[in-house]
Enzyme design. Structure first.
Site, mmCIF file in Angstrom:
data_model
loop_
_atom_site.group_PDB
_atom_site.id
_atom_site.type_symbol
_atom_site.label_atom_id
_atom_site.label_comp_id
_atom_site.label_asym_id
_atom_site.label_seq_id
_atom_site.Cartn_x
_atom_site.Cartn_y
_atom_site.Cartn_z
ATOM 1 N N LEU A 106 5.358 -10.573 1.696
ATOM 2 C CA LEU A 106 5.701 -11.453 0.576
ATOM 3 C C LEU A 106 5.655 -12.858 1.137
ATOM 4 C CD1 LEU A 106 7.142 -12.498 -2.082
ATOM 5 C CD2 LEU A 106 9.289 -11.978 -0.925
ATOM 6 N N SER A 145 0.880 -1.181 0.000
ATOM 7 C CA SER A 145 0.000 0.000 0.000
ATOM 8 C C SER A 145 0.914 1.226 0.000
ATOM 9 C CB SER A 145 -0.925 0.001 1.223
ATOM 10 O OG SER A 145 -0.176 0.111 2.415
ATOM 11 N N LEU A 161 -2.887 1.572 7.302
ATOM 12 C CA LEU A 161 -3.377 2.659 6.446
ATOM 13 C C LEU A 161 -2.810 2.576 5.028
ATOM 14 C CD1 LEU A 161 -3.167 5.775 8.783
ATOM 15 C CD2 LEU A 161 -5.152 4.337 8.265
ATOM 16 N N TYR A 177 16.472 -10.014 1.233
ATOM 17 C CA TYR A 177 16.011 -8.795 0.571
ATOM 18 C C TYR A 177 17.161 -8.012 -0.054
ATOM 19 C CZ TYR A 177 11.358 -9.680 2.386
ATOM 20 O OH TYR A 177 10.131 -10.253 2.633
ATOM 21 N N HIS A 214 3.786 -4.941 2.656
ATOM 22 C CA HIS A 214 3.365 -5.551 3.927
ATOM 23 C C HIS A 214 3.823 -6.996 4.037
ATOM 24 C CE1 HIS A 214 0.536 -2.339 5.172
ATOM 25 N NE2 HIS A 214 0.435 -2.135 3.878
#
Ligand SMILES: CC(C)(COP(=O)(O)OP(=O)(O)OC[C@H]1O[C@@H](n2cnc3c(N)ncnc32)[C@H](O)[C@@H]1OP(=O)(O)O)[C@@H](O)C(=O)NCCC(=O)NCCS
Length: 227
Positions: free
Chosen positions: A123, A96, A110, A167, A121
């Site tokens: 994976l 988001s 939010l 990551y 948010h």
């Protein structure tokens, strides 16, 4: 990719077996062998089923609960991506928009339509499809896709330290300790620069979903609303 919870877990029905039909009329041949597309609210149960196995069975909690999955897939499905094999969800990302330099607890629930940061948010890869490179490939596709969106300048995520190398291999850099904690868990915040690649965007098949051309996020009439 985590948040603190003090509420009752939603009940999810086990995955249903496919209907019993003769092989000749099975839908299988109509489903693409492999498809990457944005998720929608009808995918929420499959998303949560993967989360339940990946997170809840391990630690009792997960980054997004079912109502939150539906929340984000309703508000900003264009920041999600699902990998389907013969119609079955095997991996996904849900994101988001966020509008501050660093993540805070608010970022967990939010969507800030005017933000230029994509907060990833979660994976997750279905357990039977792990260790096949699907997680990194999906992340690569997602980051390529974000480059198509002119308003997006970077992606951020929070992860447990054990996943930092994972990551980093996708190009994320360590931003520092995350302000968000869950119980006794702490997280590292990581970021990935998106802007500055405008000339790579056009006419690239790599940045399109195979069967559905990507659309830019819809302009919202109440852009100031935090949702
Ligand atoms: C983490 C996850 C997304 C990785 O996806 P994947 O498709 O299984 O990734 P791969 O097995 O191809 O691994 C790619 C690399 O990441 C490493 N890696 C995978 N899972 C890891 C984990 N849990 N911790 C540390 N490293 C991990 C692998 O060792 C591999 O490294 P290599 O390239 O040096 O061999 C997947 O294991 C998953 O869904 N786990 C449960 C949910 C989760 O933890 N999500 C991330 C936090 S939201």
């Amino acid at each position: 990719m985590w948040q603190q919870r003090v509420r009752v877990r939603p009940f999810i029905k086990p995955m249903q077996s496919p209907p019993s039909v003769s092989p000749g009329i099975q839908r299988r041949h109509t489903l693409p062998a492999s498809e990457v597309r944005p998720l929608n609210t009808q995918d929420a149960t499959s998303v949560f089923e993967i989360e339940r196995e990946a997170f809840i069975s391990v630690s009792g909690d997960c980054p997004l609960h079912l109502d939150e999955v539906r929340h984000f897939l309703t508000l900003c499905p264009e920041f999600s991506m699902g990998w389907f094999e013969e119609g079955r969800l095997v991996a996904f990302i849900i994101g988001s928009l966020w509008d501050k330099d660093r993540l805070s607890a608010e970022a967990l629930t939010l969507h800030k339509p005017r933000g230029s940061t994509v907060h990833i948010h979660v994976l997750a890869v279905h357990r039977t499809f792990r260790q096949q490179g699907k997680g990194p490939i999906l992340m690569w596709r997602y980051l390529q896709y974000l480059r198509c969106l002119p308003s997006v300048r970077r992606a951020v995520l929070m992860c447990e330290d054990v996943l930092i190398p994972f990551y980093q291999k996708s190009g994320f850099k360590v931003l520092g300790r995350c302000a968000i904690t869950v119980a006794n868990l702490t997280f590292t915040e990581m970021w990935y620069p998106i802007s500055g690649h405008a000339y790579m965007r056009r006419n690239s098949e790599a940045i399109r979903f195979p069967q559905q051309p990507l659309s830019l996020p819809l302009a919202k009439t109440e852009e100031n609303d935090d949702v």
